[in-house]
Design a protein around this motif. Structure first.
Motif, short mmCIF file in Angstrom:
data_model
loop_
_atom_site.label_atom_id
_atom_site.label_comp_id
_atom_site.label_asym_id
_atom_site.label_seq_id
_atom_site.Cartn_x
_atom_site.Cartn_y
_atom_site.Cartn_z
N ALA A 91 -2.45 3.56 -5.99
CA ALA A 91 -3.09 4.69 -6.43
C ALA A 91 -4.81 4.39 -6.40
O ALA A 91 -5.68 5.23 -7.09
N SER A 92 -4.94 3.56 -6.33
CA SER A 92 -6.80 3.59 -5.81
C SER A 92 -7.69 4.16 -5.23
O SER A 92 -8.74 4.62 -5.46
N HIS A 93 -7.40 4.88 -4.34
CA HIS A 93 -7.67 6.09 -3.70
C HIS A 93 -8.24 6.77 -5.14
O HIS A 93 -9.66 8.22 -5.00
N LEU A 94 -7.74 6.98 -5.81
CA LEU A 94 -8.10 8.17 -7.42
C LEU A 94 -8.76 8.18 -8.28
O LEU A 94 -9.02 6.25 -7.94
N PRO A 95 -8.63 8.20 -9.02
CA PRO A 95 -9.95 8.01 -10.45
C PRO A 95 -9.22 7.12 -10.77
O PRO A 95 -8.38 7.66 -11.01
N ASN A 96 -9.76 5.94 -12.00
CA ASN A 96 -9.07 5.09 -12.81
C ASN A 96 -8.26 5.60 -13.57
O ASN A 96 -6.78 5.12 -13.88
N LEU A 131 -2.03 6.50 -14.46
CA LEU A 131 -1.20 7.41 -15.11
C LEU A 131 -0.14 7.58 -13.65
O LEU A 131 0.83 7.75 -14.45
N ALA A 132 -0.55 7.09 -12.59
CA ALA A 132 0.59 7.16 -11.62
C ALA A 132 1.02 6.08 -11.68
O ALA A 132 2.25 5.84 -11.48
N GLY A 133 0.88 5.07 -11.79
CA GLY A 133 0.86 2.85 -12.31
C GLY A 133 2.42 3.38 -13.35
O GLY A 133 3.29 3.13 -13.04
N ILE A 134 1.76 3.79 -14.49
CA ILE A 134 2.56 4.22 -15.83
C ILE A 134 4.61 5.40 -15.12
O ILE A 134 5.07 5.21 -15.32
N GLU A 136 -3.13 -1.69 -7.97
CA GLU A 136 -4.56 -2.01 -7.18
C GLU A 136 -5.44 -1.34 -7.80
O GLU A 136 -5.33 0.23 -8.48
N VAL A 137 -6.98 -1.67 -7.98
CA VAL A 137 -8.22 -1.37 -8.89
C VAL A 137 -9.10 -1.48 -7.61
O VAL A 137 -9.30 -2.11 -7.40
N GLY A 138 -9.58 -0.54 -6.58
CA GLY A 138 -10.61 -0.30 -5.76
C GLY A 138 -9.65 -0.17 -5.00
O GLY A 138 -9.49 -0.86 -4.21
N GLU A 139 -10.31 0.67 -3.76
CA GLU A 139 -9.99 0.89 -2.48
C GLU A 139 -10.58 0.06 -1.82
O GLU A 139 -11.70 -0.23 -1.91
N ILE A 140 -9.89 -0.59 -0.32
CA ILE A 140 -9.92 -1.90 0.00
C ILE A 140 -10.71 -1.03 1.33
O ILE A 140 -11.49 -0.54 2.66
N LYS A 141 -12.79 -1.34 1.23
CA LYS A 141 -14.10 -0.37 1.80
C LYS A 141 -14.68 -1.66 2.05
O LYS A 141 -15.91 -1.43 2.23
N HIS A 195 0.88 -0.92 -0.26
CA HIS A 195 -0.06 0.29 0.06
C HIS A 195 0.89 1.12 0.02
O HIS A 195 0.81 2.24 1.05
N TYR A 196 1.56 1.16 -1.42
CA TYR A 196 2.35 2.18 -1.43
C TYR A 196 1.92 3.40 -1.63
O TYR A 196 1.60 4.01 -3.13
N GLY A 197 0.98 4.14 -0.80
CA GLY A 197 -0.61 5.12 -1.49
C GLY A 197 0.03 6.21 -2.26
O GLY A 197 0.41 7.36 -1.82
N ILE A 198 -0.57 6.52 -3.02
CA ILE A 198 -0.69 8.39 -3.75
C ILE A 198 -2.23 8.25 -3.96
O ILE A 198 -3.22 7.56 -4.18
N LYS A 199 -1.61 10.10 -2.95
CA LYS A 199 -3.69 10.52 -2.81
C LYS A 199 -4.05 11.53 -3.48
O LYS A 199 -5.15 11.54 -4.00
N LYS A 200 -2.66 11.97 -4.07
CA LYS A 200 -2.45 13.30 -4.47
C LYS A 200 -1.82 13.90 -5.06
O LYS A 200 -0.14 13.29 -4.88
N SER A 201 -1.83 14.45 -6.00
CA SER A 201 -0.31 15.17 -7.26
C SER A 201 0.87 15.01 -6.24
O SER A 201 2.13 15.02 -6.57
N GLU A 202 1.00 15.10 -4.75
CA GLU A 202 1.27 15.45 -3.85
C GLU A 202 2.35 14.41 -3.55
O GLU A 202 4.03 14.80 -3.49
#
Length: 425
Positions: free
Chosen positions: A148-153, A158-161, A176-181, A117-124
């Motif tokens: 970066a599953s918290h972000l739109p698809n 693009l974050a993964g790329i 990851e696709v789909g935040e664990i909820k 879960h190396y999370g990317i939640k915003k551009s910063e």
């Protein structure tokens, strides 16, 4: 395990960052790719990815893997062990702990060390990641989940790329696709295909994909659990791309459901975090690792297990003073790590032993991971390298996956991200 094969695998199978850090080590720390390939060689098998929230969890999990002769993943997530961690074990020291313990305990099974879960939640976060990810590999990490599953698809893809250039080609890679909820915001087959096809077009071939397939992190309060049929459907659609499944939120799902995940889906990695923490502390759990609660909602502490009663009371008092309840107890890890390690040896040993017993039970009797260690050695010796051959080749046209076209394709996806909130592990 054949000693000659082990020494041959040790000579060629450790990634260069591990060799540099531990030149004289006898610990077979390998890429996450190696562990995935071992599970695939056995078939219908997955191994535990044990979240090492404390030192004694690490000790118990490693001993269990040796007992089961199973290839293993040790991991820590960004929330647990990143720059703002709630655990003393972190991205930058976990491999040192693992290497030390493997040498001390004569652990000969192959082990990958995964940054989960190396999370990317915003551009910063992307800016920070460009520096931070290399430092994690410098510290011995051998596998990573870019989440970066918290972000739109489109932003997730693009974050993964964009971040792939900072990840060694030999390293295990999870997307990851789909935040664990839990039952909210379930992943779809179209979302998973969009993610994997887009990565494929850019020459990126993940070893695993994690989904929101109906489960949740932490203490489970619902019987919903993992949706096996949904998982099967999504995995089947990804067969041409050679992607295995990573199952998150395993704690709280019963053994029969986990056996189905191993037997009926393409999952090779199953994360277990909260259960191991609770078991090490001596909290009463059911047979699949979910904490049992008293009538007033409090945890039930077993008198002859885990930490001493005196330390448990101190932990309870701290939790009360700081408003920690339920899953919030995870934030006791950092302030109490040193107090846990300063307990008498017999207390520490029973903590590690309880983890060992639980993990061994999963590996040998639920996940079908027993005797996968020799298969991992075979994979290394066949490749004659720490690098594993890719499980797929590029079949998608890069011209059809430019940023503009990615955003256009994403706009046509039927996607439900579920409610907003803090769903970190």
């Amino acid at each position: 395990m054949d000693e000659k094969q082990f020494q041959e695998a040790l000579a060629v199978g450790r990634p260069p960052n591990v060799v540099k850090l531990f030149p004289n080590s006898q610990a077979l720390i390998v890429s996450g790719k190696v562990i995935d390939r071992a599970m695939l060689k056995k078939g219908k098998a997955m191994t535990i990815a044990a979240n090492g929230r404390n030192f004694l969890v690490l000790r118990g999990a490693l001993k269990a893997a040796q007992k089961a002769n199973a290839a293993l993943i040790i991991e820590i997530a960004k929330s647990e062990g990143g720059a703002n961690a709630y655990c003393a074990v972190n991205y930058w020291n976990i491999t040192r702990y693992v290497d030390s313990l493997m040498n001390e305990l004569n652990i000969t099974v192959p082990v990958a060390v995964h940054a989960d879960h190396y999370g990317i939640k915003k551009s910063e976060d992307l800016v920070i990641a460009r520096t931070e990810i290399p430092t994690m590999f410098e510290a011995g990490i051998t596998s990573i989940a870019v989440d970066a599953s918290h972000l739109p698809n489109d932003d997730n893809l693009l974050a993964g790329i964009n971040l792939n250039q900072y990840i060694p080609s030999w390293a295990g890679l999870e997307t990851e696709v789909g935040e664990i909820k839990g039952k909210e915001g379930l992943s779809t087959a179209d979302e998973a295909l969009f993610q994997i096809k887009g990565l494929n077009a850019h020459g990126i071939f993940p070893d695993w994909i994690a989904l929101n397939n109906g489960t949740a992190h932490g203490i489970q309060t619902s019987e919903q659990g993992i949706q096996v049929e949904l998982t099967k459907e999504i995995h089947q659609g990804l067969v041409p791309f050679g992607v295995s499944g990573a199952q998150h939120g395993t704690s709280g799902n019963n053994s029969d459901r986990l056996r189905r995940i191993a037997a009926e889906t393409h999952t090779t990695k199953a994360n277990v975090a909260t259960a191991l923490q609770m078991i090490s502390w001596g909290v009463k759990v059911n047979d699949y690792g979910n904490a049992e609660l008293a009538d007033d909602g409090s945890f039930i502490k077993l008198p002859d297990a885990g930490v001493t009663q005196e330390l448990w009371q101190e932990m309870l008092d701290y939790a009360s003073e700081n408003g920690l309840k339920g899953g919030g107890f995870k934030k006791l890890n950092l302030p109490f790590e040193n107090k846990i390690l300063s307990q008498p040896v017999e207390i520490r040993e029973r903590m590690a032993q309880a983890v060992e017993d639980f993990v061994y039970g999963l590996l040998a009797h639920v996940f079908n991971a027993e005797d996968t260690a020799p298969l991992a050695l075979e994979a290394i010796l066949e490749a004659e390298s720490h690098e594993m051959p890719a499980k797929a080749e590029r079949t998608e046209d890069p011209a059809q996956w430019t940023e503009a076209l990615i955003r256009e394709k994403a706009a046509h996806l039927d996607s439900d991200k579920g409610p907003k909130g803090d769903f970190d592990d």
